[in-house]
Design a protein around this motif. Structure first.
Motif, PDB file in Angstrom:
ATOM      1  N   ARG A  24       0.836  -1.246  -0.158  1.00 25.30           N
ATOM      2  CA  ARG A  24       0.341  -0.001   0.085  1.00 25.30           C
ATOM      3  C   ARG A  24       0.803   0.836   0.450  1.00 25.30           C
ATOM      4  NH1 ARG A  24      -1.878   3.911   3.055  1.00 25.30           N
ATOM      5  NH2 ARG A  24      -0.593   2.744   5.313  1.00 25.30           N
ATOM      6  N   ARG A  25       2.204   1.784   0.904  1.00 21.91           N
ATOM      7  CA  ARG A  25       3.125   2.511   0.382  1.00 21.91           C
ATOM      8  C   ARG A  25       3.242   2.755  -0.161  1.00 21.91           C
ATOM      9  NH1 ARG A  25       7.443   1.772   5.318  1.00 21.91           N
ATOM     10  NH2 ARG A  25       5.882  -0.569   5.039  1.00 21.91           N
ATOM     11  N   GLY A  26       4.544   0.991  -0.887  1.00 21.79           N
ATOM     12  CA  GLY A  26       4.541   1.520  -2.560  1.00 21.79           C
ATOM     13  C   GLY A  26       3.786   2.732  -4.161  1.00 21.79           C
ATOM     14  N   LEU A  27       2.844   1.747  -3.465  1.00 24.23           N
ATOM     15  CA  LEU A  27       1.382   2.641  -4.894  1.00 24.23           C
ATOM     16  C   LEU A  27       1.325   3.877  -4.408  1.00 24.23           C
ATOM     17  CD1 LEU A  27      -0.607  -0.802  -4.388  1.00 24.23           C
ATOM     18  CD2 LEU A  27       0.979  -0.763  -6.496  1.00 24.23           C
ATOM     19  N   MET A  28       0.636   3.984  -3.183  1.00 24.57           N
ATOM     20  CA  MET A  28       1.060   5.381  -2.522  1.00 24.57           C
ATOM     21  C   MET A  28       2.122   6.315  -3.550  1.00 24.57           C
ATOM     22  SD  MET A  28      -1.039   5.113   1.368  1.00 24.57           S
ATOM     23  CE  MET A  28      -0.865   6.818   1.247  1.00 24.57           C
ATOM     24  N   TYR A  29       3.156   6.001  -2.875  1.00 27.89           N
ATOM     25  CA  TYR A  29       4.446   6.637  -3.335  1.00 27.89           C
ATOM     26  C   TYR A  29       4.426   6.935  -4.841  1.00 27.89           C
ATOM     27  CZ  TYR A  29       9.127   7.932  -3.491  1.00 27.89           C
ATOM     28  OH  TYR A  29      10.523   8.460  -3.848  1.00 27.89           O
ATOM     29  N   ILE A  30       4.451   5.856  -5.356  1.00 31.24           N
ATOM     30  CA  ILE A  30       4.024   5.844  -7.080  1.00 31.24           C
ATOM     31  C   ILE A  30       2.948   6.890  -6.924  1.00 31.24           C
ATOM     32  CG2 ILE A  30       4.186   4.045  -8.739  1.00 31.24           C
ATOM     33  CD1 ILE A  30       5.202   1.929  -7.699  1.00 31.24           C
ATOM     34  N   LYS A  31       1.952   6.408  -7.212  1.00 33.04           N
ATOM     35  CA  LYS A  31       0.983   7.362  -7.386  1.00 33.04           C
ATOM     36  C   LYS A  31       1.620   8.997  -7.257  1.00 33.04           C
ATOM     37  CE  LYS A  31      -3.770   7.981  -6.918  1.00 33.04           C
ATOM     38  NZ  LYS A  31      -5.137   7.966  -6.433  1.00 33.04           N
ATOM     39  N   ARG A  32       1.877   9.383  -6.232  1.00 33.00           N
ATOM     40  CA  ARG A  32       2.605  10.454  -5.743  1.00 33.00           C
ATOM     41  C   ARG A  32       3.681  11.357  -6.765  1.00 33.00           C
ATOM     42  NH1 ARG A  32       5.981  12.080  -0.272  1.00 33.00           N
ATOM     43  NH2 ARG A  32       7.849  10.847  -2.060  1.00 33.00           N
ATOM     44  N   ILE A  33       5.200   9.767  -7.199  1.00 39.91           N
ATOM     45  CA  ILE A  33       5.812  10.703  -7.729  1.00 39.91           C
ATOM     46  C   ILE A  33       4.972  10.850  -9.521  1.00 39.91           C
ATOM     47  CG2 ILE A  33       7.596   9.268  -9.264  1.00 39.91           C
ATOM     48  CD1 ILE A  33       8.132  10.412  -6.172  1.00 39.91           C
ATOM     49  N   ARG A  34       4.255  10.199  -9.424  1.00 43.42           N
ATOM     50  CA  ARG A  34       3.333   9.964 -10.594  1.00 43.42           C
ATOM     51  C   ARG A  34       3.214  11.484 -11.233  1.00 43.42           C
ATOM     52  NH1 ARG A  34       2.916   5.528 -14.311  1.00 43.42           N
ATOM     53  NH2 ARG A  34       1.086   6.457 -14.700  1.00 43.42           N
ATOM     54  N   ARG A  35       2.296  12.381 -10.211  1.00 38.15           N
ATOM     55  CA  ARG A  35       1.901  13.305  -9.471  1.00 38.15           C
ATOM     56  C   ARG A  35       2.986  15.165  -9.745  1.00 38.15           C
ATOM     57  NH1 ARG A  35      -2.501  11.693  -5.542  1.00 38.15           N
ATOM     58  NH2 ARG A  35      -0.710  12.324  -4.318  1.00 38.15           N
ATOM     59  N   GLU A  36       3.666  14.252  -9.284  1.00 36.37           N
ATOM     60  CA  GLU A  36       4.437  15.113  -9.148  1.00 36.37           C
ATOM     61  C   GLU A  36       6.037  15.982 -10.772  1.00 36.37           C
ATOM     62  OE1 GLU A  36       8.068  14.523  -6.125  1.00 36.37           O
ATOM     63  OE2 GLU A  36       6.128  14.650  -4.736  1.00 36.37           O
ATOM     64  N   LEU A  37       6.002  14.117 -11.446  1.00 42.45           N
ATOM     65  CA  LEU A  37       6.200  14.503 -12.780  1.00 42.45           C
ATOM     66  C   LEU A  37       5.009  15.589 -13.247  1.00 42.45           C
ATOM     67  CD1 LEU A  37       7.993  10.667 -12.413  1.00 42.45           C
ATOM     68  CD2 LEU A  37       9.233  13.505 -12.772  1.00 42.45           C
ATOM     69  N   CYS A  38       4.212  14.585 -13.587  1.00 44.32           N
ATOM     70  CA  CYS A  38       3.280  15.786 -14.426  1.00 44.32           C
ATOM     71  C   CYS A  38       3.098  17.334 -14.037  1.00 44.32           C
ATOM     72  CB  CYS A  38       1.908  14.846 -14.032  1.00 44.32           C
ATOM     73  SG  CYS A  38       0.288  15.767 -15.103  1.00 44.32           S
ATOM     74  N   THR A  39       3.070  17.219 -12.572  1.00 42.65           N
ATOM     75  CA  THR A  39       3.240  18.818 -12.328  1.00 42.65           C
ATOM     76  C   THR A  39       4.244  19.762 -13.067  1.00 42.65           C
ATOM     77  OG1 THR A  39       1.583  18.136 -10.656  1.00 42.65           O
ATOM     78  CG2 THR A  39       3.057  20.102 -10.143  1.00 42.65           C
ATOM     79  N   ARG A  40       5.688  18.730 -13.194  1.00 43.57           N
ATOM     80  CA  ARG A  40       6.475  19.606 -13.039  1.00 43.57           C
ATOM     81  C   ARG A  40       6.803  19.660 -14.891  1.00 43.57           C
ATOM     82  NH1 ARG A  40      11.002  16.056 -10.803  1.00 43.57           N
ATOM     83  NH2 ARG A  40      10.041  16.520  -8.946  1.00 43.57           N
ATOM     84  N   GLN A  41       6.547  18.571 -15.190  1.00 45.78           N
ATOM     85  CA  GLN A  41       6.326  19.093 -17.002  1.00 45.78           C
ATOM     86  C   GLN A  41       5.163  19.701 -16.749  1.00 45.78           C
ATOM     87  OE1 GLN A  41       5.693  14.708 -18.997  1.00 45.78           O
ATOM     88  NE2 GLN A  41       8.103  14.278 -18.054  1.00 45.78           N
ATOM     89  N   LEU A  42       3.765  19.780 -16.186  1.00 44.65           N
ATOM     90  CA  LEU A  42       3.215  20.885 -16.512  1.00 44.65           C
ATOM     91  C   LEU A  42       3.802  22.843 -16.657  1.00 44.65           C
ATOM     92  CD1 LEU A  42      -0.313  18.760 -16.820  1.00 44.65           C
ATOM     93  CD2 LEU A  42       0.498  19.287 -18.688  1.00 44.65           C
TER      94      LEU A  42
END
Length: 87
Positions: A24-42
């Motif tokens: 669960r913690r790993g999946l939450m971490y992956i989800k957060r990283i994906r959001r951060e990458l999207c925000t950074r690129q946008l």
């Protein structure tokens, strides 16, 4: 050389598998990283979009307005692809 796939998955041995909490913690971490990458690129694209919108508002020439609208359309498409990829 032929490889025959094994239909049975490897059983998890004790001590080597992840707990439900770890997963669960790993999946939450992956989800957060994906959001951060999207925000950074946008973020850089949003700055460019704001600059083009300001140029469009100040422009009095029809051809320049058309050119800016085409660039804005392409920029929006790029932003949409990034959102689809990361979110």
């Amino acid at each position: 050389m032929a490889v025959t796939p094994c239909d049975k998955s490897c059983p998890e041995t004790s001590g080597h598998g992840l707990t439900k909490e770890d997963k669960r913690r790993g999946l939450m971490y992956i989800k957060r990283i994906r959001r951060e990458l999207c925000t950074r690129q946008l973020s850089s694209l949003r700055g460019e979009q704001a600059k083009l919108m300001n140029q469009l508002r100040r422009s009095n020439h029809v051809f320049e307005q058309v050119r800016l609208r085409i660039r804005l359309f392409g920029l929006e498409k790029r932003m949409q692809r990034i959102r689809e990829r990361w979110l």
